[in-house]
Design an enzyme around this catalytic site. Sequence first.
Site, short mmCIF file in Angstrom:
data_model
loop_
_atom_site.label_atom_id
_atom_site.label_comp_id
_atom_site.label_asym_id
_atom_site.label_seq_id
_atom_site.Cartn_x
_atom_site.Cartn_y
_atom_site.Cartn_z
N LYS A 126 0.74 -16.09 -18.10
CA LYS A 126 0.49 -15.61 -16.74
C LYS A 126 -0.34 -14.33 -16.76
O LYS A 126 -1.36 -14.20 -16.08
CB LYS A 126 1.81 -15.36 -16.00
CG LYS A 126 1.61 -15.10 -14.53
CD LYS A 126 2.86 -14.63 -13.86
CE LYS A 126 2.95 -13.13 -13.91
NZ LYS A 126 4.12 -12.58 -13.26
N ASP A 144 2.99 -17.50 -11.01
CA ASP A 144 4.20 -16.68 -10.95
C ASP A 144 5.22 -17.39 -10.07
O ASP A 144 5.04 -18.56 -9.71
CB ASP A 144 3.86 -15.26 -10.43
CG ASP A 144 3.59 -15.26 -8.94
OD1 ASP A 144 3.41 -16.36 -8.35
OD2 ASP A 144 3.58 -14.17 -8.34
#
Length: 255
Positions: A126, A144
């Site tokens: 991420k 996320d």
Amino acid sequence: MSAKKTEISKRATEVLRLLKSEYPVAICELTHESAFQLLAATILSAQCTDVRVNMVTPALFDAYPTPAKLAVADVAHVEQLVRSTGFYQTKAKNLIGMASQVMTRFGGEVPREIEDLVTLPGVGRKTANVLRSVVFGLPGLPVDTHVGRLSRRLGLTKLEDAVKVEYELNAMLPPEEWGEFSLRLILHGRRVCDARKPRCEECLLESLCPSSTLPTKKSTGKTATKKLAHKAATGKAATKKSTKKPVKKTKARKK
Ligand code: SF4
């Protein structure tokens, strides 16, 4: 491509179009002036709000403006500076380790390739995608908690695993849109599609969302709502409060 996949892909394109009209400017809310600063800020954002991170980073970047300075920092001092972001011991160690490896393995420059980024302490896929899309202008779709939740509610995926969700979304959207699609879903998740109480009545995606909690247009006047669809998409009833006990915070993990 199957008819079902084509339909989902069309929905993704429509979601992209509507989000662009609603949020013409998609910006990363972590304050930064360089790749190094964004990398440090994103490491600190694990289990912490962007607002809190932005309160901490000015003093951190004043004290350690470059990877060279942070690489030789006193860990106790970094811990003290980042304490309020939570998991401060792990984060301080990761920040110094990241800076040290940027210096020794990448000549002081934050790398651009995902395979390199994820080898740095505290950096997961991420964070690597945040770096790629926000500072390097390269394709990268950070998944996320907001991106995962909204993608499932919108019926773009059924998967829970963030990396698998990323690949599914990537396949439906042009690479040049990946980063801002993620930023816009995050904005929409924060402002409208709340985890516990989505505000479907003010959502511009409502007409194409299988998880909307509003009565369907074909309602017979009984209880024909999309709540069941919501339940199917999220595993939870739309309006009931969760009966689960609060989950204890775990150690900060790679983001
Ligand atoms: S309609 Fe409701 S559940 Fe669907 S995206 Fe909008 S706020 Fe979220």
